[in-house]
Design a protein around this motif. Sequence first.
Motif, PDB file in Angstrom:
ATOM      1  N   GLY A   1     -31.378 -43.892 -15.635  1.00 33.17           N
ATOM      2  CA  GLY A   1     -32.428 -43.604 -16.361  1.00 33.17           C
ATOM      3  C   GLY A   1     -33.779 -43.876 -16.007  1.00 33.17           C
ATOM      4  N   THR A   2     -34.600 -43.042 -16.339  1.00 35.20           N
ATOM      5  CA  THR A   2     -35.772 -43.006 -15.785  1.00 35.20           C
ATOM      6  C   THR A   2     -36.693 -43.083 -16.708  1.00 35.20           C
ATOM      7  OG1 THR A   2     -36.550 -41.280 -15.613  1.00 35.20           O
ATOM      8  CG2 THR A   2     -35.689 -41.510 -14.581  1.00 35.20           C
ATOM      9  N   ASP A   3     -37.543 -43.290 -16.945  1.00 35.70           N
ATOM     10  CA  ASP A   3     -39.479 -43.493 -17.664  1.00 35.70           C
ATOM     11  C   ASP A   3     -39.746 -42.300 -18.279  1.00 35.70           C
ATOM     12  OD1 ASP A   3     -40.046 -46.022 -16.856  1.00 35.70           O
ATOM     13  OD2 ASP A   3     -41.638 -45.083 -15.765  1.00 35.70           O
ATOM     14  N   GLY A   4     -38.826 -41.297 -17.944  1.00 34.91           N
ATOM     15  CA  GLY A   4     -38.943 -39.664 -18.888  1.00 34.91           C
ATOM     16  C   GLY A   4     -37.591 -39.347 -19.354  1.00 34.91           C
ATOM     17  N   THR A   5     -36.792 -39.364 -18.129  1.00 36.31           N
ATOM     18  CA  THR A   5     -35.800 -38.023 -18.685  1.00 36.31           C
ATOM     19  C   THR A   5     -34.179 -39.309 -18.822  1.00 36.31           C
ATOM     20  OG1 THR A   5     -35.362 -37.781 -16.429  1.00 36.31           O
ATOM     21  CG2 THR A   5     -36.647 -36.518 -18.176  1.00 36.31           C
ATOM     22  N   GLU A   6     -33.104 -39.284 -18.966  1.00 40.26           N
ATOM     23  CA  GLU A   6     -31.912 -39.824 -18.311  1.00 40.26           C
ATOM     24  C   GLU A   6     -30.809 -38.398 -17.618  1.00 40.26           C
ATOM     25  OE1 GLU A   6     -33.708 -40.678 -21.380  1.00 40.26           O
ATOM     26  OE2 GLU A   6     -32.089 -39.504 -22.750  1.00 40.26           O
ATOM     27  N   HIS A   7     -30.486 -39.144 -16.696  1.00 36.46           N
ATOM     28  CA  HIS A   7     -29.853 -38.293 -16.126  1.00 36.46           C
ATOM     29  C   HIS A   7     -27.847 -38.376 -15.536  1.00 36.46           C
ATOM     30  CE1 HIS A   7     -33.263 -36.167 -14.319  1.00 36.46           C
ATOM     31  NE2 HIS A   7     -33.865 -37.197 -14.293  1.00 36.46           N
ATOM     32  N   THR A   8     -27.509 -37.182 -15.999  1.00 32.30           N
ATOM     33  CA  THR A   8     -25.839 -37.890 -15.195  1.00 32.30           C
ATOM     34  C   THR A   8     -25.783 -36.611 -13.666  1.00 32.30           C
ATOM     35  OG1 THR A   8     -24.985 -35.292 -15.540  1.00 32.30           O
ATOM     36  CG2 THR A   8     -24.710 -37.011 -17.015  1.00 32.30           C
ATOM     37  N   VAL A   9     -25.357 -37.677 -12.499  1.00 35.17           N
ATOM     38  CA  VAL A   9     -24.979 -37.747 -11.540  1.00 35.17           C
ATOM     39  C   VAL A   9     -23.493 -37.333 -11.537  1.00 35.17           C
ATOM     40  CG1 VAL A   9     -25.425 -38.709  -9.100  1.00 35.17           C
ATOM     41  CG2 VAL A   9     -26.372 -39.607 -10.713  1.00 35.17           C
ATOM     42  N   ARG A  10     -23.808 -35.363 -10.509  1.00 37.96           N
ATOM     43  CA  ARG A  10     -22.376 -34.819 -11.143  1.00 37.96           C
ATOM     44  C   ARG A  10     -21.938 -34.932  -9.615  1.00 37.96           C
ATOM     45  NH1 ARG A  10     -22.078 -30.417 -15.617  1.00 37.96           N
ATOM     46  NH2 ARG A  10     -22.260 -31.536 -17.515  1.00 37.96           N
ATOM     47  N   SER A  11     -20.048 -34.616  -9.075  1.00 34.72           N
ATOM     48  CA  SER A  11     -19.763 -34.140  -7.832  1.00 34.72           C
ATOM     49  C   SER A  11     -19.271 -32.180  -8.550  1.00 34.72           C
ATOM     50  CB  SER A  11     -18.804 -34.651  -8.095  1.00 34.72           C
ATOM     51  OG  SER A  11     -17.580 -34.495  -8.312  1.00 34.72           O
ATOM     52  N   SER A  12     -19.313 -31.790  -7.217  1.00 38.29           N
ATOM     53  CA  SER A  12     -19.169 -30.270  -7.124  1.00 38.29           C
ATOM     54  C   SER A  12     -17.815 -29.885  -8.168  1.00 38.29           C
ATOM     55  CB  SER A  12     -18.772 -29.220  -6.245  1.00 38.29           C
ATOM     56  OG  SER A  12     -17.720 -30.471  -5.551  1.00 38.29           O
ATOM     57  N   THR A  13     -17.308 -31.083  -8.728  1.00 35.59           N
ATOM     58  CA  THR A  13     -16.143 -30.997  -9.755  1.00 35.59           C
ATOM     59  C   THR A  13     -16.155 -32.237 -10.192  1.00 35.59           C
ATOM     60  OG1 THR A  13     -13.705 -31.290  -7.678  1.00 35.59           O
ATOM     61  CG2 THR A  13     -14.689 -29.193  -8.330  1.00 35.59           C
ATOM     62  N   PHE A  14     -14.787 -32.111 -11.498  1.00 36.10           N
ATOM     63  CA  PHE A  14     -14.919 -33.854 -12.148  1.00 36.10           C
ATOM     64  C   PHE A  14     -13.781 -34.187 -11.111  1.00 36.10           C
ATOM     65  CE2 PHE A  14     -13.325 -36.224 -15.307  1.00 36.10           C
ATOM     66  CZ  PHE A  14     -14.748 -36.158 -16.261  1.00 36.10           C
ATOM     67  N   ASP A  15     -13.900 -35.384 -11.349  1.00 34.79           N
ATOM     68  CA  ASP A  15     -13.521 -36.449 -10.913  1.00 34.79           C
ATOM     69  C   ASP A  15     -13.555 -36.649  -9.469  1.00 34.79           C
ATOM     70  OD1 ASP A  15     -12.709 -37.982 -12.681  1.00 34.79           O
ATOM     71  OD2 ASP A  15     -10.518 -37.115 -13.275  1.00 34.79           O
ATOM     72  N   GLU A  16     -14.045 -35.517  -8.786  1.00 36.15           N
ATOM     73  CA  GLU A  16     -14.126 -35.790  -7.325  1.00 36.15           C
ATOM     74  C   GLU A  16     -15.306 -37.083  -6.923  1.00 36.15           C
ATOM     75  OE1 GLU A  16     -15.095 -32.507  -3.718  1.00 36.15           O
ATOM     76  OE2 GLU A  16     -15.831 -31.926  -5.599  1.00 36.15           O
ATOM     77  N   ALA A  17     -14.792 -37.438  -5.924  1.00 33.75           N
ATOM     78  CA  ALA A  17     -16.180 -38.433  -4.941  1.00 33.75           C
ATOM     79  C   ALA A  17     -17.452 -37.715  -5.068  1.00 33.75           C
ATOM     80  CB  ALA A  17     -15.690 -39.592  -4.124  1.00 33.75           C
ATOM     81  N   LEU A  18     -17.651 -38.729  -4.753  1.00 31.43           N
ATOM     82  CA  LEU A  18     -19.832 -37.979  -4.486  1.00 31.43           C
ATOM     83  C   LEU A  18     -19.725 -38.658  -2.943  1.00 31.43           C
ATOM     84  CD1 LEU A  18     -21.769 -39.942  -7.787  1.00 31.43           C
ATOM     85  CD2 LEU A  18     -20.924 -37.292  -7.434  1.00 31.43           C
ATOM     86  N   THR A  19     -20.289 -36.821  -2.610  1.00 32.45           N
ATOM     87  CA  THR A  19     -20.884 -36.694  -1.260  1.00 32.45           C
ATOM     88  C   THR A  19     -22.216 -36.544  -1.449  1.00 32.45           C
ATOM     89  OG1 THR A  19     -19.992 -35.111  -1.237  1.00 32.45           O
ATOM     90  CG2 THR A  19     -18.390 -36.977  -0.926  1.00 32.45           C
TER      91      THR A  19
END
Length: 168
Positions: A50-68
């Motif tokens: 959550g930021t002052d101007g937007t809300e973002h999702t952080v995604r990996s390249s495929t669903f349920d894959e660990a973020l690297t």
Amino acid sequence: GADKWGGSVPDNFASFEFTETDAGAIWRRNASGSVNPIRWILPLARLLLGTDGTEHTVRSSTFDEALTPSNNGLRPISTRGVANIEPAVIDTFGLYVDRTRRRLMAMSYDVDLQDYRPRSLFRLHRRLGKPGLSQMDVARNPDTRVFIVRDDGQLVVLLMNSEEDVQA
């Protein structure tokens, strides 16, 4: 802080050492076109920023894959912006106060969008958020209650039962 966020080295939560490999820490800017200070991160099925101007999702390249460091990406899901008030997680959705500090928002997963979508929990009673919201907390027993302190000292209590889709 500011418009940057980071994650620790896997299996070493105290280390934020950057390396050139996926075994290192994650360091990124939110890169939403302007400097938007990050106000909070919500840990749901995906990370939400959550930021002052937007809300973002952080995604990996495929669903349920660990973020690297090499497979994470930000996707804006709303341009409402958020207040600098601690959010809350209730089961599979998050609650937060929007940038105006007058609306309590629920961020839940939308199957049609394949992403999270915000909606106002005050949409039927817009006066509840005036003159502004300043704090929020959640109690889960005996039932789910969201306690919201307004700027005038009044306390708004939202009763929730997600199994029955009830909010009062």
